[in-house]
Design a protein around this motif. Structure first.
Motif, mmCIF file in Angstrom:
data_model
loop_
_atom_site.group_PDB
_atom_site.id
_atom_site.type_symbol
_atom_site.label_atom_id
_atom_site.label_comp_id
_atom_site.label_asym_id
_atom_site.label_seq_id
_atom_site.Cartn_x
_atom_site.Cartn_y
_atom_site.Cartn_z
ATOM 1 N N LEU A 5 7.699 1.554 13.863
ATOM 2 C CA LEU A 5 8.885 1.156 12.760
ATOM 3 C C LEU A 5 8.255 -0.310 12.188
ATOM 4 O O LEU A 5 8.433 -0.141 10.758
ATOM 5 C CB LEU A 5 9.978 0.953 13.360
ATOM 6 N N ASP A 6 7.670 -1.312 12.695
ATOM 7 C CA ASP A 6 7.234 -2.370 12.003
ATOM 8 C C ASP A 6 6.276 -2.188 10.871
ATOM 9 O O ASP A 6 6.208 -2.522 10.099
ATOM 10 C CB ASP A 6 7.151 -3.267 13.026
ATOM 11 N N ILE A 7 5.284 -1.436 11.510
ATOM 12 C CA ILE A 7 4.067 -1.233 10.617
ATOM 13 C C ILE A 7 4.364 -0.578 9.273
ATOM 14 O O ILE A 7 3.868 -0.646 8.216
ATOM 15 C CB ILE A 7 2.904 -0.603 11.254
ATOM 16 N N ARG A 8 5.403 0.171 9.450
ATOM 17 C CA ARG A 8 5.843 0.929 7.963
ATOM 18 C C ARG A 8 6.939 0.256 7.268
ATOM 19 O O ARG A 8 6.887 0.368 5.995
ATOM 20 C CB ARG A 8 6.857 2.476 8.394
ATOM 21 N N GLN A 9 7.705 -0.760 7.945
ATOM 22 C CA GLN A 9 8.446 -1.608 7.080
ATOM 23 C C GLN A 9 7.633 -2.873 6.616
ATOM 24 O O GLN A 9 7.947 -3.289 5.365
ATOM 25 C CB GLN A 9 9.526 -2.151 8.148
ATOM 26 N N ARG A 10 6.636 -3.207 7.206
ATOM 27 C CA ARG A 10 5.699 -4.301 6.675
ATOM 28 C C ARG A 10 4.348 -3.864 6.734
ATOM 29 O O ARG A 10 3.538 -4.222 7.718
ATOM 30 C CB ARG A 10 5.887 -5.675 7.550
ATOM 31 N N GLU A 12 0.520 -3.327 6.935
ATOM 32 C CA GLU A 12 -0.676 -4.020 6.728
ATOM 33 C C GLU A 12 -1.732 -3.244 6.076
ATOM 34 O O GLU A 12 -1.826 -1.933 6.064
ATOM 35 C CB GLU A 12 -1.207 -4.531 8.050
ATOM 36 N N ASP A 13 -2.893 -3.865 5.469
ATOM 37 C CA ASP A 13 -3.939 -3.224 4.792
ATOM 38 C C ASP A 13 -4.593 -2.157 5.450
ATOM 39 O O ASP A 13 -4.782 -0.945 4.872
ATOM 40 C CB ASP A 13 -5.087 -4.211 4.322
ATOM 41 N N HIS A 14 -4.869 -2.448 6.827
ATOM 42 C CA HIS A 14 -5.610 -1.305 7.554
ATOM 43 C C HIS A 14 -4.773 0.094 7.786
ATOM 44 O O HIS A 14 -5.356 1.169 7.721
ATOM 45 C CB HIS A 14 -6.133 -2.059 8.971
ATOM 46 N N ARG A 20 -4.701 6.497 3.255
ATOM 47 C CA ARG A 20 -5.384 6.996 1.992
ATOM 48 C C ARG A 20 -6.517 7.673 2.423
ATOM 49 O O ARG A 20 -6.918 8.587 1.585
ATOM 50 C CB ARG A 20 -5.709 5.707 1.246
ATOM 51 N N ASP A 21 -7.308 7.117 3.212
ATOM 52 C CA ASP A 21 -8.565 7.923 3.537
ATOM 53 C C ASP A 21 -8.141 9.462 4.121
ATOM 54 O O ASP A 21 -8.941 10.456 3.816
ATOM 55 C CB ASP A 21 -9.457 6.960 4.672
ATOM 56 N N THR A 32 0.196 4.564 -7.599
ATOM 57 C CA THR A 32 1.720 4.557 -7.511
ATOM 58 C C THR A 32 2.442 4.258 -6.164
ATOM 59 O O THR A 32 3.101 3.370 -5.741
ATOM 60 C CB THR A 32 2.429 5.735 -8.137
ATOM 61 N N LEU A 33 1.720 5.214 -5.268
ATOM 62 C CA LEU A 33 2.288 4.931 -3.670
ATOM 63 C C LEU A 33 1.649 3.651 -3.031
ATOM 64 O O LEU A 33 2.269 3.089 -2.384
ATOM 65 C CB LEU A 33 1.829 6.008 -2.962
ATOM 66 N N SER A 34 0.346 3.211 -3.584
ATOM 67 C CA SER A 34 -0.023 1.676 -3.016
ATOM 68 C C SER A 34 0.661 0.961 -3.458
ATOM 69 O O SER A 34 0.939 -0.240 -3.032
ATOM 70 C CB SER A 34 -1.477 1.872 -3.307
ATOM 71 N N ARG A 35 1.288 0.528 -4.730
ATOM 72 C CA ARG A 35 1.953 -0.151 -5.330
ATOM 73 C C ARG A 35 3.330 -0.267 -4.324
ATOM 74 O O ARG A 35 4.142 -1.454 -3.917
ATOM 75 C CB ARG A 35 2.311 -0.061 -6.707
ATOM 76 N N LYS A 36 3.908 0.777 -4.031
ATOM 77 C CA LYS A 36 5.075 0.728 -3.213
ATOM 78 C C LYS A 36 5.020 0.136 -1.807
ATOM 79 O O LYS A 36 5.697 -0.797 -1.565
ATOM 80 C CB LYS A 36 5.654 2.320 -3.127
ATOM 81 N N MET A 37 3.811 0.472 -1.407
ATOM 82 C CA MET A 37 3.500 -0.029 -0.145
ATOM 83 C C MET A 37 3.331 -1.816 -0.116
ATOM 84 O O MET A 37 3.590 -2.406 0.949
ATOM 85 C CB MET A 37 2.439 0.779 0.798
ATOM 86 N N ARG A 38 2.550 -2.064 -1.204
ATOM 87 C CA ARG A 38 2.259 -3.445 -1.341
ATOM 88 C C ARG A 38 3.518 -4.342 -1.548
ATOM 89 O O ARG A 38 3.721 -5.385 -1.058
ATOM 90 C CB ARG A 38 1.259 -3.669 -2.473
#
Length: 403
Positions: A5-10, A12-14, A20-21, A32-38
């Motif tokens: 849950l934490d990794i989706r709420q905050r 990290e790049d990895h 994405r890969d 667009t999706l990457s902007r959301k996650m940043r």
């Protein structure tokens, strides 16, 4: 579970890089999706924007395009739009040698939307469709939120309603929408003719849509990108895993049909997503093109045929697809208008895909946006999260039919 849950709420790049890969998508969808996650990683939370602040940003966007000779008046919040913030206003401006005045709408992302989409793609599409089917005129776009708090566009205000005025106001738009005997026939004829028109014209429109990845007849690469789009959304937003989503994804990838005709696909093609005038039953504007793509016409057909958009006729003798026609009549009318055939096997594939993406939206993003208080539409997204499991059952049923 807590760590997941934490990794989706905050994120990290990895975490983002791995998703994405694994699930490559169209370039603009990836952006667009990457902007959301940043933004999510930064701890960005929803804060209500004042009307004055949005008008200031709107003025900045207009000024960048036409200069200082314009006036904004009568700004007001616009209801509707389950996933976007919308403001109506009057604009008077100098357009070349002519002085113009017209009602306008600002359409802007919230912090996170129940569907995270590109205003740049929507802008290109509305301009390309002008004159082909009724759409609001689209004027200016702020694709990266340079002038406004989030990406936005400005388009002309279109007259009309999405449902007959005698229907209960609390009814969710499109769900069981009943046009009634008087309006049904003329609206149905226009709906099918317009849908057929933009489905026929995909290849011709493609050069005017630079933010859309190309589609090749005889290849299923674009279909796999589409499936990956919604698997990526699911992996970014879900609270927990659902084995059915993995089974469905694997089947959708393994059975992705090659494109036989390049269509412009609306993506949310159904009753309730166009405006019409009641006095003459004329469709005045098709709305909500944010999920549009170049792809397979069967996707729109499958979406419009989903059970929530249907209801019985007045005699109780037939189920009206999309609140319009019985199934066989609906297919026949579409084939006649479009000159394109409807393949039952492709239609069955896209019924599974439509159910799959619905789960991604409702159980994945609906939950995440509601939990994180990311939008002005907290009641709507909570409702979407609530209906997730009936949609899961729909996915199970559609998948069972094709296995």
């Amino acid at each position: 579970m807590h760590g997941t849950l934490d990794i989706r709420q905050r994120p990290e790049d990895h975490f983002l890089d791995a998703i994405r890969d694994r699930f490559p998508v169209e370039a603009e969808i990836d952006r667009t999706l990457s902007r959301k996650m940043r933004l999510r990683a930064s701890g960005d939370v929803y804060a209500a924007h004042s009307l004055d602040s949005l008008i200031e940003g709107t003025a900045s966007l207009i000024r960048a395009n036409v200069g200082d000779d314009f006036t904004i008046s009568d700004a007001r919040w616009l209801t509707g739009g389950a996933s976007k913030i919308q403001v109506a206003f009057e604009l008077e401006w100098q357009d070349g040698s002519a002085r113009r005045k017209a009602p306008m709408v600002l359409r802007m992302e919230p912090n996170e939307s129940v569907v995270e989409t590109s205003r740049k793609r929507e802008f290109e599409l509305l301009q390309a469709l002008d004159g082909l089917v009724p759409v609001p005129p689209c004027f200016w776009v702020d694709p990266d939120g340079e002038h406004l708090p989030h990406p936005a566009l400005i388009y002309g205000f279109a007259q009309g309603v999405t449902k007959p005025s005698d229907l209960p106001s609390q009814q969710v738009t499109g769900i069981g929408l009943n046009y009634g005997p008087k309006l049904r026939a003329p609206i149905t004829a226009q709906f099918i003719e317009h849908m057929a028109r933009f489905h026929r014209m995909g290849a011709e429109l493609a050069p005017r849509l630079p933010s859309f990845d190309g589609v090749e007849v005889g290849s299923n690469a674009s279909v796999i990108r589409l499936v990956n789009w919604w698997r990526r959304v699911w992996e970014e937003d879900r609270a927990h895993d659902e084995p059915l989503m993995t089974v469905a994804y694997d089947w959708l990838i393994a059975n992705a049909p090659p494109i036989d005709h390049v269509s412009l696909v609306h993506g949310d093609c159904r009753a309730g997503n166009f405006l019409f005038t009641e006095h003459d039953a004329r469709i005045t504007a098709w709305l909500d093109w944010e999920l549009a793509l170049l792809g397979d016409r069967h996707q729109d057909l499958a979406w419009s045929m989903m059970d929530p958009y249907s209801h019985s006729n007045e005699e109780g003798t037939a189920q009206l697809i999309n609140g319009m026609l019985p199934y066989d009549d609906y297919i026949a009318a579409y084939e006649k208008a479009s000159g394109l055939t409807v393949d039952p096997a492709r239609l069955a594939y896209y019924r599974v895909l439509c159910s799959y993406l619905s789960v991604s939206i409702c159980l994945g993003t609906g939950y995440r946006v509601a939990k994180g208080a990311k939008t002005h539409q907290d009641i709507v997204v909570s409702w979407l999260a609530m209906i997730s499991y009936p949609i899961m059952e729909q996915l199970r049923g559609t998948l069972k039919e094709v296995l």
